[in-house]
Design a protein around this motif. Structure first.
Motif: not given
Length: 370
Positions: A65-77
């Motif tokens: 998934e490196l072509t995707r931006y990360p979850d900006g909210n970091g929901f899981e973490l």
């Protein structure tokens, strides 16, 4: 170049010197033409165990998934951290390392005409972040190399917006107990944000150090900063976090850069939280390594500052610079702390048993030549 771009920078920035990290292995190998495989690095308070297998598995799963931006909210973490810390997700702020958290605090709450209070021999990022936004840093003289919390209280004035305290402190390793923290927090004005930097809290034993999270409900002006760079072994991925009141977290998220924690770091941190065995093994290695270094330093008739971190500051009773350089020639990288006002000390990170032994042999050799 005709234009002086330094003169155009903010006055606080003009007076700053760049943060100097521990020397990388590859850099030393290039400079002295040494074999990188034979160099021991005990300079940056890194976890010597190497990454957790669970972390590596999580990173591999995320690579597609490196072509995707990360979850900006970091929901899981954030969800996992909230559950682990017993808080709401609205109280969690994620950072690109805990340094990012410290910088967010400065950007949000400090400005010209305001000040931050911190201790002598405190982490270098406190004055850097404070000065960069044009605020004044009020440095309180240390007591026995550690925080003098009573003197820090006395230094707070009407223009103080932030107090930075670290427990344990870097680079000295000093600490204070629960009673001292309680007395301090109970007297700090509620308009002053107390940043409790607990980057090394996982190396503590039992109740010897206060758990800052236990004070959050009673002190809404408290922010607890922690990191995955040390005990969790994720230094290169840069992920840290703050737990605070929801209102303070909301303020920090207004200045936080979008996507400040990358996807690999988010996945790795989630996996690291689930690996209790890795954390326990790291603490065991650290405890045994600390005892190994203390024994070796005692045999060399050297003194040190007692530490609750994963490092120890050694007093050489002389200018430590030449000893540091001589250790580099032996293929051993440690950390000089003259920039912290400790020119006679070297800070040694706790390594694996063979690495600690290599340092002690090299140090004995260097001191015998001095």
């Amino acid at each position: 170049m005709s234009c002086d771009f330094l003169a155009l920078a903010q006055p606080g920035v003009q007076k700053l010197s760049p943060y100097v990290p521990g020397k990388p292995v590859d850099e030393l190998a290039r400079e002295l033409k040494l074999d990188p495989a034979g160099i021991v690095k005990l300079a940056s308070n890194e976890n010597p165990l190497g990454p957790s297998p669970k972390v590596l598995e999580a990173i591999r799963a995320e690579l597609a998934e490196l072509t995707r931006y990360p979850d900006g909210n970091g929901f899981e973490l954030k969800s996992r951290l909230a559950a682990r810390c017993g808080v709401e997700t609205t109280q969690v702020t994620l950072g690109n390392g805990s340094n990012d958290i410290l910088d967010l605090v400065a950007r949000a709450y400090l400005a010209p005409g305001l000040n931050a209070v911190f201790s002598q021999y405190a982490f270098a990022v406190y004055p850097i972040s404070t000065q960069a936004v044009g605020a004044q840093g009020k440095v309180v003289p240390a007591k026995d190399w550690g925080h003098d919390l009573e003197a820090m209280l006395a230094a707070i004035d009407a223009n103080t917006r932030v107090v930075f305290i670290a427990n344990p402190n870097n680079p000295t390793g000093t600490w204070f107990g629960p009673d001292a923290l309680e007395r301090f927090l109970s007297q700090v004005p509620e308009s002053v944000l107390v940043v409790l930097d607990e980057a090394y809290i996982e190396y503590a034993e039992g109740e010897e150090l206060p758990d800052g999270l236990k004070y959050l409900a009673r002190y809404p002006n408290l922010l607890v900063s922690r990191t995955f760079s040390k005990a969790y072994g994720l230094a290169s991925l840069r992920v840290g976090y703050a737990i605070s009141s929801a209102q303070v977290a909301d303020v920090l998220n207004r200045v936080r850069q979008p996507f400040n924690v990358n996807s690999l770091a988010l996945a790795a941190a989630c996996a690291a939280l689930d690996d209790a065995q890795y954390l326990a093994e790291g603490k065991r290695i650290n405890d045994e390594g600390m005892a190994q270094l203390e024994s070796g330093l005692r045999a060399l008739d050297l003194q040190w500052i007692p530490s609750k971190g994963n490092f120890i500051a050694v007093d050489l009773k002389r200018d430590a610079g030449p000893v540091y350089q001589a250790l580099l020639a032996e293929g051993v990288i440690v950390r000089p702390v003259g920039g912290y006002g400790m020119p006679q000390h070297l800070r040694i990170s706790i390594g694996l048993p063979a690495e600690n032994a290599r340092f002690l042999v090299a140090l004995a050799k260097v001191l015998a030549r001095a």
